[in-house]
Design a protein around this motif. Structure first.
Motif, PDB file in Angstrom:
ATOM      1  N   SER A 121      -9.762  -3.204 -21.679  1.00  0.00           N
ATOM      2  CA  SER A 121     -10.432  -1.907 -21.794  1.00  0.00           C
ATOM      3  C   SER A 121      -9.506  -0.857 -22.402  1.00  0.00           C
ATOM      4  O   SER A 121      -9.974   0.174 -22.896  1.00  0.00           O
ATOM      5  CB  SER A 121     -10.923  -1.439 -20.420  1.00  0.00           C
ATOM      6  OG  SER A 121      -9.840  -1.187 -19.536  1.00  0.00           O
ATOM      7  N   GLN A 122      -8.194  -1.110 -22.373  1.00  0.00           N
ATOM      8  CA  GLN A 122      -7.242  -0.206 -23.009  1.00  0.00           C
ATOM      9  C   GLN A 122      -7.191  -0.416 -24.521  1.00  0.00           C
ATOM     10  O   GLN A 122      -6.751   0.462 -25.256  1.00  0.00           O
ATOM     11  CB  GLN A 122      -5.846  -0.429 -22.414  1.00  0.00           C
ATOM     12  CG  GLN A 122      -5.752  -0.205 -20.914  1.00  0.00           C
ATOM     13  CD  GLN A 122      -4.392  -0.585 -20.364  1.00  0.00           C
ATOM     14  OE1 GLN A 122      -3.366  -0.364 -20.999  1.00  0.00           O
ATOM     15  NE2 GLN A 122      -4.371  -1.187 -19.179  1.00  0.00           N
ATOM     16  N   TRP A 123      -7.641  -1.581 -24.959  1.00  0.00           N
ATOM     17  CA  TRP A 123      -7.556  -1.929 -26.373  1.00  0.00           C
ATOM     18  C   TRP A 123      -8.876  -1.794 -27.122  1.00  0.00           C
ATOM     19  O   TRP A 123      -8.890  -1.521 -28.316  1.00  0.00           O
ATOM     20  CB  TRP A 123      -7.078  -3.379 -26.521  1.00  0.00           C
ATOM     21  CG  TRP A 123      -5.754  -3.670 -25.894  1.00  0.00           C
ATOM     22  CD1 TRP A 123      -4.747  -2.782 -25.645  1.00  0.00           C
ATOM     23  CD2 TRP A 123      -5.280  -4.945 -25.433  1.00  0.00           C
ATOM     24  NE1 TRP A 123      -3.682  -3.424 -25.067  1.00  0.00           N
ATOM     25  CE2 TRP A 123      -3.965  -4.746 -24.923  1.00  0.00           C
ATOM     26  CE3 TRP A 123      -5.825  -6.219 -25.408  1.00  0.00           C
ATOM     27  CZ2 TRP A 123      -3.217  -5.797 -24.399  1.00  0.00           C
ATOM     28  CZ3 TRP A 123      -5.073  -7.266 -24.894  1.00  0.00           C
ATOM     29  CH2 TRP A 123      -3.786  -7.047 -24.392  1.00  0.00           C
ATOM     30  N   TYR A 124      -9.994  -2.008 -26.411  1.00  0.00           N
ATOM     31  CA  TYR A 124     -11.292  -2.087 -27.068  1.00  0.00           C
ATOM     32  C   TYR A 124     -12.348  -1.283 -26.307  1.00  0.00           C
ATOM     33  O   TYR A 124     -12.202  -1.003 -25.112  1.00  0.00           O
ATOM     34  CB  TYR A 124     -11.773  -3.548 -27.132  1.00  0.00           C
ATOM     35  CG  TYR A 124     -10.852  -4.474 -27.888  1.00  0.00           C
ATOM     36  CD1 TYR A 124     -10.890  -4.535 -29.277  1.00  0.00           C
ATOM     37  CD2 TYR A 124      -9.944  -5.287 -27.211  1.00  0.00           C
ATOM     38  CE1 TYR A 124     -10.049  -5.390 -29.975  1.00  0.00           C
ATOM     39  CE2 TYR A 124      -9.092  -6.134 -27.903  1.00  0.00           C
ATOM     40  CZ  TYR A 124      -9.152  -6.182 -29.286  1.00  0.00           C
ATOM     41  OH  TYR A 124      -8.312  -7.020 -29.970  1.00  0.00           O
ATOM     42  N   ASP A 125     -13.428  -0.964 -27.020  1.00  0.00           N
ATOM     43  CA  ASP A 125     -14.638  -0.473 -26.372  1.00  0.00           C
ATOM     44  C   ASP A 125     -15.393  -1.698 -25.883  1.00  0.00           C
ATOM     45  O   ASP A 125     -15.707  -2.598 -26.676  1.00  0.00           O
ATOM     46  CB  ASP A 125     -15.504   0.314 -27.358  1.00  0.00           C
ATOM     47  CG  ASP A 125     -14.841   1.616 -27.795  1.00  0.00           C
ATOM     48  OD1 ASP A 125     -14.084   2.187 -26.990  1.00  0.00           O
ATOM     49  OD2 ASP A 125     -15.076   2.054 -28.938  1.00  0.00           O
ATOM     50  N   LEU A 126     -15.677  -1.751 -24.601  1.00  0.00           N
ATOM     51  CA  LEU A 126     -16.304  -2.933 -24.015  1.00  0.00           C
ATOM     52  C   LEU A 126     -17.811  -2.760 -23.907  1.00  0.00           C
ATOM     53  O   LEU A 126     -18.305  -1.694 -23.545  1.00  0.00           O
ATOM     54  CB  LEU A 126     -15.719  -3.212 -22.630  1.00  0.00           C
ATOM     55  CG  LEU A 126     -14.202  -3.414 -22.561  1.00  0.00           C
ATOM     56  CD1 LEU A 126     -13.783  -3.791 -21.148  1.00  0.00           C
ATOM     57  CD2 LEU A 126     -13.753  -4.484 -23.551  1.00  0.00           C
ATOM     58  N   VAL A 127     -18.525  -3.836 -24.221  1.00  0.00           N
ATOM     59  CA  VAL A 127     -19.979  -3.862 -24.132  1.00  0.00           C
ATOM     60  C   VAL A 127     -20.402  -5.135 -23.412  1.00  0.00           C
ATOM     61  O   VAL A 127     -19.918  -6.226 -23.738  1.00  0.00           O
ATOM     62  CB  VAL A 127     -20.637  -3.834 -25.535  1.00  0.00           C
ATOM     63  CG1 VAL A 127     -22.149  -3.962 -25.424  1.00  0.00           C
ATOM     64  CG2 VAL A 127     -20.261  -2.564 -26.282  1.00  0.00           C
TER      65      VAL A 127
END
Length: 242
Positions: A121-127
């Protein structure tokens, strides 16, 4: 008299040996369990100024996550042969109404899933994108999110496309820029139209020693630095076939 005494003594030592073997077995099993559940950490190294500059020039990417058999496994009251070993306690129990009937889902979290979500979650937008019904998928996502606000965007069965009896997931419904979105899913059918945008992962049911999520962290750490995720993930096509 001596004969009976010797026989009794031999029987005592045999019994003592069996008890000692059983105690050693239990001790080793418990020790193995403790080792398997020790806190595991992926060393997130502070980025160099050059790496920070590189990231600042790139669009933040989107990681789409499947739920069942990817991040969690669940079974409900009506399952005749649960895939989880009887007596294994679930991580949480969901009570939902399906067609006005109350159903209990016993949900088991894949090993290290909480830590995995914390890091990525620190690296990407999560879906979250699941082929499950919303009433169930939303409840699972709420539990995994745990009020952290990292799983706000969610797609469910009604957002899937039904083709040849299977649900497929259209990544373009989430992001039109396919260079910056990819999906983690145990089912190749779900992303069959986006194999260049997918990371395959083996289905998980109950193995407490599974480390698949941890093993993905180094690659996910590096993938955020590329211009187009397809330039890397297209090399995994042989994994989709297997």
């Amino acid at each position: 008299m001596i004969k009976y005494f010797v026989m009794g003594l031999r029987g005592f030592f045999l019994l003592a040996a069996k008890i000692w073997s059983f105690v050693c077995y239990c001790f080793k099993r418990q020790a193995r369990t403790v080792i398997q559940h020790q806190t595991v950490r992926y060393e997130v190294i502070q980025l160099s100024p050059l790496s920070k500059h590189r990231l600042s020039m790139l669009k933040r990417k989107t990681l789409v996550l499947d739920l069942d058999e990817t991040l969690i496994h669940s079974h409900h009251d009506g399952v005749l042969k649960p895939t989880v070993k009887p007596g294994t306690p679930p991580d949480f129990v969901l009570k939902v109404n399906i067609d006005r009937h109350p159903v209990r889902f016993f949900v088991h979290k894949r090993p290290h899933v909480d830590y995995f979500l914390e890091i990525v979650s620190q690296w990407y937008d999560l879906v979250v994108f699941t082929a499950s019904m919303e009433i169930y998928g939303a409840a699972v996502a709420d539990k995994l999110d745990n009020n952290k606000g990292i799983l706000r965007r969610r797609y469910y069965r009604q957002h899937c496309h039904l083709a040849e009896g299977s649900y497929t997931k259209d990544l373009c419904d989430i992001c039109s820029d396919l260079s910056s979105i990819f999906i983690l899913d145990n089912s190749p059918v779900a992303y069959r139209n986006y194999q260049d945008n997918a990371i395959p992962i083996r289905s998980w049911f109950s193995d407490p020693t599974d480390t698949a999520l941890l093993c993905l962290l180094p690659m996910l750490d590096a993938l955020r630095f590329c211009n187009d995720v397809r330039s890397v993930l297209s090399r995994n096509l042989h994994l989709h076939r297997t």
